[in-house]
Write a protein that holds these residues in place. Structure first.
Motif, PDB file in Angstrom:
ATOM      1  N   VAL A   1      -4.880   0.597   1.709  1.00  0.00           N
ATOM      2  CA  VAL A   1      -5.813   1.593   1.159  1.00  0.00           C
ATOM      3  C   VAL A   1      -5.050   2.822   0.677  1.00  0.00           C
ATOM      4  CG1 VAL A   1      -7.698   3.172   1.734  1.00  0.00           C
ATOM      5  CG2 VAL A   1      -7.806   0.799   2.471  1.00  0.00           C
TER       6      VAL A   1
ATOM      7  N   SER B   1      -4.864   4.163  -3.119  1.00  0.00           N
ATOM      8  CA  SER B   1      -5.257   5.538  -3.435  1.00  0.00           C
ATOM      9  C   SER B   1      -4.141   6.267  -4.170  1.00  0.00           C
ATOM     10  CB  SER B   1      -5.599   6.295  -2.156  1.00  0.00           C
ATOM     11  OG  SER B   1      -6.691   5.700  -1.505  1.00  0.00           O
TER      12      SER B   1
ATOM     13  N   ALA C   1     -11.568   4.186  -6.623  1.00  0.00           N
ATOM     14  CA  ALA C   1     -11.441   2.819  -7.134  1.00  0.00           C
ATOM     15  C   ALA C   1     -10.095   2.219  -6.729  1.00  0.00           C
ATOM     16  CB  ALA C   1     -11.587   2.816  -8.650  1.00  0.00           C
TER      17      ALA C   1
ATOM     18  N   ILE D   1     -10.411   1.087  -3.129  1.00  0.00           N
ATOM     19  CA  ILE D   1     -11.164  -0.164  -3.046  1.00  0.00           C
ATOM     20  C   ILE D   1     -10.311  -1.335  -3.519  1.00  0.00           C
ATOM     21  CG2 ILE D   1     -13.148  -1.403  -4.009  1.00  0.00           C
ATOM     22  CD1 ILE D   1     -14.606   1.339  -3.980  1.00  0.00           C
TER      23      ILE D   1
ATOM     24  N   ALA E   1      -9.189  -4.582  -1.410  1.00  0.00           N
ATOM     25  CA  ALA E   1      -9.391  -5.933  -1.936  1.00  0.00           C
ATOM     26  C   ALA E   1      -8.083  -6.720  -1.929  1.00  0.00           C
ATOM     27  CB  ALA E   1      -9.949  -5.864  -3.347  1.00  0.00           C
TER      28      ALA E   1
END
Length: 69
Positions: free
Chosen positions: A17, A21, A53, A56, A60
């Motif tokens: 994450v 970012s 985004a 995310i 993913a």
């Protein structure tokens, strides 16, 4: 033993994450002002949605890595 394994998984996910970012922030800084245009007109997109985004997308990527493993 299970608690240590959960902590390792959480640290790995947090790393993905954070990396996503950071990539989103880099993209926002590199590209600059972004926006969406359509029949409704135009709307500006700041850095925060791009960073979100990226986070995310990083999560993913972590999920994809776990599926492959």
């Amino acid at each position: 033993m299970s608690k240590q394994n959960q902590d390792e998984k959480l640290k790995e996910a947090a790393g993905f994450v954070a990396g996503g970012s950071a990539l989103g922030a880099s993209l926002a800084a590199f590209v600059g002002n972004m926006g969406l245009a359509g029949a409704f007109g135009g709307i500006a997109i700041g850095a925060a949605p791009v960073i979100g985004a990226g986070a995310i997308a990083g999560l993913a990527a972590y999920g994809l890595k776990k599926i492959i493993d």
